[in-house]
Design an enzyme around this catalytic site. Structure first.
Site, PDB file in Angstrom:
ATOM      1  N   CYS A 170      43.525  27.158  40.748  1.00  0.00           N
ATOM      2  CA  CYS A 170      42.128  26.904  41.060  1.00  0.00           C
ATOM      3  C   CYS A 170      41.637  25.683  40.292  1.00  0.00           C
ATOM      4  O   CYS A 170      42.150  25.361  39.222  1.00  0.00           O
ATOM      5  CB  CYS A 170      41.269  28.104  40.675  1.00  0.00           C
ATOM      6  SG  CYS A 170      41.668  29.621  41.558  1.00  0.00           S
ATOM      7  N   HIS A 205      46.740  30.327  36.824  1.00  0.00           N
ATOM      8  CA  HIS A 205      45.294  30.170  36.852  1.00  0.00           C
ATOM      9  C   HIS A 205      44.877  28.799  36.348  1.00  0.00           C
ATOM     10  O   HIS A 205      45.499  28.226  35.456  1.00  0.00           O
ATOM     11  CB  HIS A 205      44.628  31.235  35.978  1.00  0.00           C
ATOM     12  CG  HIS A 205      44.517  32.575  36.628  1.00  0.00           C
ATOM     13  ND1 HIS A 205      43.892  32.760  37.851  1.00  0.00           N
ATOM     14  CD2 HIS A 205      44.938  33.810  36.229  1.00  0.00           C
ATOM     15  CE1 HIS A 205      43.937  34.053  38.175  1.00  0.00           C
ATOM     16  NE2 HIS A 205      44.570  34.702  37.211  1.00  0.00           N
TER      17      HIS A 205
END
Length: 361
Positions: free
Chosen positions: A215, A159
């Site tokens: 991301c 992430h």
């Protein structure tokens, strides 16, 4: 409310815990003392700098307790895969990404196994789990003793996030971050720290390649130049150097990053739509496919091949797009399917011609 202060030595923004009178920088290890009479702004505006720092004589002397491969090879790689198992943030393909990247580096680019450090939740060694502390120490390890001629690789699959920037050194007003497995309690690793740790120290003649599959990763290395490429392969380098004048480049070396989204706002995909076998990060998979299918001669060819793989994923899902056979046995099972919307892109410490500059690790 947390107060934001600048390190008195390297000027990295630091979050001062309530009531604290000093804070040690995680990057340069300088101690910044807080002058109660100075006008630090709790709303995160411009800060006054405190008195000169007290610097520990050898900030990395504790790195010897971090059990890693030999740090003096010509080729060296740090590979991090974080799946956040048993949490609401769980991803399926990140450890697969790490294993495939290691396989690629060893078999295609002749990296010695002993020069590759992997941090994943599968590791039994507590120093090789992707905690915030271990990730920081591993980043220090990657550039430790770096010399001209060295080739370094940093791969991250996990992430990523963003947080507001209050120092004026981000074009979009946000710092990009990586999320360690313990980020909910220990916090994020901010792009300023990553830049100061593995980009700024690079000496002339050394090179660093980063492949970041997360991301909000467009500028997670905080490199000063951003390659904007359209769908026809035409590109322009954008100058993302901070208005403050802070230098985000190297000490003469070369740093180039492939990131999962061409902009910080784009997200990355954890998907089975590409391999048809198991979950992988779309960024990692498309990079490996570009190399294995013979498109690795220049940065432009790699980038276009990666984008083509991702754009065609939906139409080729029923057409049997598969991994090259040498990688199939590196994959596990599992996975979710998601639509692929990111556009892989490049950032670098200096602009270059992406169609003539040879790619090599």
């Amino acid at each position: 409310m947390l107060m934001l202060v600048n390190c008195s030595n390297c000027h990295t923004p630091l979050q001062l815990p309530p009531g604290a009178q000093s804070i040690r920088c995680a990057i340069c290890h300088a101690v910044t003392r807080i002058n109660n009479n100075s006008s630090y702004n709790t709303h995160h505006q411009h800060q006054q700098y405190p008195p000169p720092p007290v610097v520990t004589p050898s900030p990395y002397n504790h790195v010897t307790s971090f059990k890693t491969p030999n740090a003096h090879g010509r080729k060296r790689a740090l590979i991090i895969g974080v799946c956040y198992k048993y949490s609401r943030h769980e991803l399926k393909g990140c450890i697969n990404d790490a294993k495939c990247m290691k396989y690629l580096l060893i078999n295609r680019f002749k990296f010695p196994d002993s020069s590759i450090l992997m941090l994943t939740e599968e590791e039994s060694d507590p120093y090789k789990r992707p905690t915030k502390y271990n990730m920081r120490m591993a980043l220090y390890w990657l550039v430790q003793g770096c010399q001209p001629g060295d080739s370094l690789v940093f791969h991250y699959s996990g992430h990523g996030s963003q947080q507001r920037n209050y120092t004026g050194d981000e074009v979009d007003g946000y710092d990009e971050t990586l999320c360690p497995v313990d980020f909910e309690t220990q916090g994020l690793i901010v792009d300023n720290e990553i830049n100061a740790t593995i980009v700024k120290p690079l000496p002339r003649g050394a090179k660093l390649h980063a492949i970041i599959d997360s991301c909000h990763s467009g500028t997670v290395l905080d490199l000063p130049f951003f390659c904007r490429m359209d769908r026809h392969g035409k590109y322009v380098w954008e100058d993302h150097r901070p208005r403050s004048g802070m230098w985000k480049g190297t000490s003469g070396g070369e740093a180039i990053s492939f990131s999962a989204g061409c902009d910080n706002y784009q997200t990355s995909a954890d998907t089975t739509a590409l391999s048809k076998i198991t979950s992988t990060g779309a960024m990692t998979f498309s990079f490996i496919q570009a190399i294995e299918r013979g498109h690795g001669s220049t940065y432009g060819k790699i980038l276009n091949a990666m984008r083509s793989t991702i754009r065609n994923a939906d139409t080729e899902f029923s057409g049997g797009l598969t991994l090259v056979p040498s990688l199939i046995n590196m994959l596990l099972t599992g996975g979710s399917v998601s639509r692929l919307t990111q556009e892989p892109q490049l950032t670098a410490n200096e602009p270059f011609d992406v169609y003539t500059k040879p790619f090599s690790l």
